[in-house]
Every structure is written in structure tokens, then in C-alpha cells.
Design a protein around this motif. Sequence first.
Motif, mmCIF file in Angstrom:
data_model
loop_
_atom_site.group_PDB
_atom_site.id
_atom_site.type_symbol
_atom_site.label_atom_id
_atom_site.label_comp_id
_atom_site.label_asym_id
_atom_site.label_seq_id
_atom_site.Cartn_x
_atom_site.Cartn_y
_atom_site.Cartn_z
ATOM 1 N N ILE A 1 58.813 45.593 35.303
ATOM 2 C CA ILE A 1 57.627 45.041 34.653
ATOM 3 C C ILE A 1 57.332 43.678 35.266
ATOM 4 N N ILE A 2 56.134 43.529 35.813
ATOM 5 C CA ILE A 2 55.692 42.241 36.367
ATOM 6 C C ILE A 2 54.727 41.615 35.366
ATOM 7 N N GLU A 3 55.104 40.460 34.821
ATOM 8 C CA GLU A 3 54.238 39.743 33.882
ATOM 9 C C GLU A 3 53.565 38.559 34.576
ATOM 10 N N ASN A 4 52.373 38.224 34.116
ATOM 11 C CA ASN A 4 51.534 37.218 34.759
ATOM 12 C C ASN A 4 51.230 37.633 36.194
ATOM 13 N N ALA A 5 51.008 38.927 36.371
ATOM 14 C CA ALA A 5 50.697 39.474 37.695
ATOM 15 C C ALA A 5 49.276 39.108 38.098
ATOM 16 N N ALA A 6 49.051 39.019 39.409
ATOM 17 C CA ALA A 6 47.699 38.812 39.927
ATOM 18 C C ALA A 6 46.871 40.076 39.674
ATOM 19 N N ARG A 7 45.542 39.886 39.570
ATOM 20 C CA ARG A 7 44.664 40.986 39.163
ATOM 21 C C ARG A 7 43.609 41.318 40.215
ATOM 22 N N GLU A 8 43.714 40.770 41.410
ATOM 23 C CA GLU A 8 42.691 40.943 42.441
ATOM 24 C C GLU A 8 42.419 42.408 42.772
ATOM 25 N N PRO A 9 41.183 42.727 43.172
ATOM 26 C CA PRO A 9 40.840 44.111 43.540
ATOM 27 C C PRO A 9 41.717 44.667 44.665
ATOM 28 N N PRO B 1 35.659 47.812 50.104
ATOM 29 C CA PRO B 1 34.846 46.832 50.842
ATOM 30 C C PRO B 1 35.379 45.411 50.660
ATOM 31 N N ASP B 2 35.114 44.572 51.637
ATOM 32 C CA ASP B 2 35.596 43.188 51.635
ATOM 33 C C ASP B 2 34.655 42.312 50.806
ATOM 34 N N ARG B 3 35.125 41.876 49.652
ATOM 35 C CA ARG B 3 34.273 41.078 48.752
ATOM 36 C C ARG B 3 33.989 39.685 49.316
ATOM 37 N N ILE B 4 34.873 39.151 50.158
ATOM 38 C CA ILE B 4 34.643 37.826 50.731
ATOM 39 C C ILE B 4 33.632 37.908 51.877
ATOM 40 N N GLU B 5 33.719 38.951 52.675
ATOM 41 C CA GLU B 5 32.703 39.161 53.701
ATOM 42 C C GLU B 5 31.339 39.376 53.035
ATOM 43 N N ALA B 6 31.328 40.167 51.965
ATOM 44 C CA ALA B 6 30.070 40.410 51.243
ATOM 45 C C ALA B 6 29.491 39.104 50.731
ATOM 46 N N GLY B 7 30.323 38.272 50.111
ATOM 47 C CA GLY B 7 29.862 36.991 49.586
ATOM 48 C C GLY B 7 29.332 36.072 50.670
ATOM 49 N N VAL C 1 22.738 43.517 51.308
ATOM 50 C CA VAL C 1 24.127 43.583 51.769
ATOM 51 C C VAL C 1 24.707 44.901 51.273
ATOM 52 N N ARG C 2 24.926 45.809 52.199
ATOM 53 C CA ARG C 2 25.352 47.173 51.858
ATOM 54 C C ARG C 2 26.880 47.286 51.815
ATOM 55 N N ASN C 3 27.345 48.268 51.043
ATOM 56 C CA ASN C 3 28.772 48.547 50.878
ATOM 57 C C ASN C 3 29.467 47.401 50.141
ATOM 58 N N VAL C 4 28.937 47.086 48.978
ATOM 59 C CA VAL C 4 29.495 46.040 48.116
ATOM 60 C C VAL C 4 29.793 46.641 46.748
ATOM 61 N N LEU C 5 31.001 46.409 46.241
ATOM 62 C CA LEU C 5 31.311 46.749 44.855
ATOM 63 C C LEU C 5 30.946 45.532 44.021
ATOM 64 N N THR C 6 29.825 45.613 43.314
ATOM 65 C CA THR C 6 29.255 44.424 42.683
ATOM 66 C C THR C 6 30.188 43.796 41.652
ATOM 67 N N GLU C 7 31.049 44.603 41.021
ATOM 68 C CA GLU C 7 31.968 44.013 40.040
ATOM 69 C C GLU C 7 32.970 43.071 40.700
ATOM 70 N N HIS C 8 33.159 43.209 42.013
ATOM 71 C CA HIS C 8 34.095 42.339 42.729
ATOM 72 C C HIS C 8 33.479 40.981 43.079
ATOM 73 N N VAL C 9 32.153 40.863 43.018
ATOM 74 C CA VAL C 9 31.494 39.608 43.390
ATOM 75 C C VAL C 9 30.717 39.010 42.210
ATOM 76 N N LYS C 10 31.092 39.376 40.991
ATOM 77 C CA LYS C 10 30.403 38.878 39.800
ATOM 78 C C LYS C 10 30.392 37.352 39.698
ATOM 79 N N PRO C 11 31.500 36.656 39.994
ATOM 80 C CA PRO C 11 31.460 35.193 39.884
ATOM 81 C C PRO C 11 30.411 34.561 40.793
ATOM 82 N N LEU C 12 30.283 35.080 42.022
ATOM 83 C CA LEU C 12 29.288 34.559 42.954
ATOM 84 C C LEU C 12 27.881 34.898 42.476
ATOM 85 N N TYR D 1 41.504 35.489 40.390
ATOM 86 C CA TYR D 1 40.614 36.552 39.952
ATOM 87 C C TYR D 1 40.859 36.862 38.479
ATOM 88 N N PRO D 2 39.804 37.006 37.680
ATOM 89 C CA PRO D 2 38.396 37.222 38.039
ATOM 90 C C PRO D 2 37.549 35.949 38.083
#
Length: 416
Positions: free
Chosen positions: A181-189, A230-236, A251-262, A298-299
Amino acid sequence: MEKYVIEGLNSLAGEIKVGGAKNAALPIIAASLLADSEVILTDIPRLRDVTNLCSIIRDMGAKVETNKNQITIDPRLVNKTEADHNLARKLRASYYILGVMLAKSGHARTTLPGGCNIGNRPIDLHLKGFRALGAEVNLDHGVVDVKANKLSGADIYLDYPSVGATINIMIAASRAEGQTIIENAAREPEIVDLANFLTVMGAKIKGVGTDIIKIEGVDEMHGVEHRIIPDRIEAGTYMIASAITAGDVFVRNVLTEHVKPLIAKMHEMGIVVEEDIAGVRVKATKDLKAVDVKTLPYPGFPTDMQSQMMALLTQADETSLIIETVWENRFMHVDELKRMGANIKIDGHSALIKPGRLSGAEVKATDLRAGAALILAGLAAEGQTEVRDIYHVERGYENIEKKLSQVGASINKVSE
């Protein structure tokens, strides 16, 4: 040596396609060595870091074949547990060899990894996790050696939600005996993508995408075919390229939930962002409102987009504030932006960005994302900008100059 030469003040319009995510591809390439048969990976970006990691696993005995954006890996002939030190120094992701080979063979050895110099990035949490799983860890003169006769599941709390440590522990635990069990795990896509890959290979992982991940170890993992997200940083970066030039770019091939903060910050600035199942359309005028940005795991707003966002905020109507909470050396691009006329004041982990006109200048990329920020600034600057040390940029962006040229940017890669 090569450099980018940019003529600014061209409004961008058209369509750019985003490639696969570098930060998902690298751990997945490493984790492919756990399979007992061939692995096929698609949408792999053609980048220096990918090439270097493929060279590392090829040196360890894996058969690696590349065809454009596809990589085929046969791990059955892997006969070494040590990564080539010269290659490992070239990229941060070389430390994934530790978790992979510890799980596969009970031993791994590599030098401390390289990568961008954006701050102190120790691997203490990685080693803490390996020890908890039952490994003996030795660190001597910059070389890490981990050994274990048997890995056993454990409860591991991360002091910080480290992406690299979460990935390395998850990989090692996938072959450990019992539950981890990993607690306080990172949540990145990118972690979710790796977990999906491991699960299809036969791993048992639950809770990924939350701060508690549970892994039940398995004895065998088989080869699969997997497409990288898809690369969310390239998309941003391309979203900001449209905004900073008062453009209209899809900007094509973007998962919009991955770039919500931007997207949220762009809306605050008065930029139109239209979300679509295939990507995002970014339309902007020269009237941009100032905003405040705080980088967070993230997020939250990604630290990998901070320098690009700073370039955009130089074009806002009033003073903006950026607070960097992730890396202590993430403001190295500021001096280069100042060469172009940017009015930025640094105070510890904060940066005040005042509006002003940018002018072309000779600048250098101090790291990967700093280089992207300078390219963006060059697009908005009057006159010619030359960006040197572009090998940093090529670690994370595939053909950035060609993609930007396709939507009207005047940017060329030339030899010095």
C-alpha cells in the motif's frame, strides 16, 4: 550545435497534433522488461530521452526495434542488471531501471541519474520504498546498488507525493509477495497510464489516480500492446503558443481533463478555450488579463507549465504573480526572458510579472521547459530571437519547430 531562429509577431492559426507523453513513455519502456514476451508500444515520441533509455535497455540485452512512433521490445534476452553509467547520467528516468530490475532479477545497479538542473531531486523516497519492500540499498560515490532475495509487500507512506518514487515503488511491488500500500502517492495521469499498462500485463493494482494505491504482487507478467497517452505538457505549450500570438489554433489529441488547471487560468485571462472530444481550440486577442498562479502536484497547476505560463503573462494587462512550490531552481529562465525585455522580479519562490513589450534577443535554454518558454516569448517578440542550447528542448518536444511552422510561426532550426 543548433539553434532556433524565430521571427515574432505572427498570429498562429490552424491545427497542431500532440504526440505521446514523454513522462508516460519512459517508465513504460523500462517496465516492459518485466514481461515474458514481446511488448509493442505506440505513440512513442521520438525524443532524446526515449533514445537514451532504449540504448540503456538494449545494452542490458533487450531487443529493441523502432519504427517511427512505435517501439517493439523483446525483454527475454536481458542478461545485465546494471545500467550503463554514461547513458544513465543523461536522463532522469534511468532510475526506473532500479525498480524494474529489482523486481525482475532481485538486483539493480546504476549511477545517480541526470536530466534538467531545476533543483535538488534526491531519490531518498525511492530508496525508502525499496527498503520497505525488503531490499538492501547501498549508495556509494554516486552509484546506487539494490539487492533482495525476496521482495515482500509493505505499507509505505511517502513524505511527499513524488511521481518518480510512486512509479518505482509501484513497479517493484508488482512482483513482490503479498500486498503493498502506497499512501500519499502521486496522482499524475502518467502514473495512471503506467498502472493500466502493468495491469494489462498481469499486475493487480487498485486506487491509481488517488493518493492510496494498493498493489498485489504477481509471479508473471506477459507482453502486451499499449498506446501512450497524449502529452499534456506539449498540449499546454501549444495552447499558450496560440494565446501568446492572439491566434486561433486547434490542438488535437488532447485529453482535456489532463489540462484543466491551464484551461481554468486561460479562462481567467479572457482566452476562449473550446473543449472537444478530439482536443481544444484556443482563440485569443491581445487583451489578456493578469492572473496569479501557484504550482502544485497534480491535479494542481503543473510546474512543467510554469515557465511557459510566465512567458504568456508578460503579455497581460497588469501585474501577475507566480508562486513555485515544487522545484527551487525553476526560475532560471527569468534572466533569459529579461534579455528580451520582460519585467520580472524574483522574491524567493515568487515571481512578479509586469506587462511589457518583448524584443528579439539571443537567449539560451537552461532546461527543457525554459527552452519552451523562450520559444513562446520569441513568437510574441518584435524582431528576431535566437534560442541556443536547444538540446534541452529536444528532450521533451518532437519537431516543435515543424509543428509551429505548420500554423504560421516563423521558426527554423539552423546550425551555428
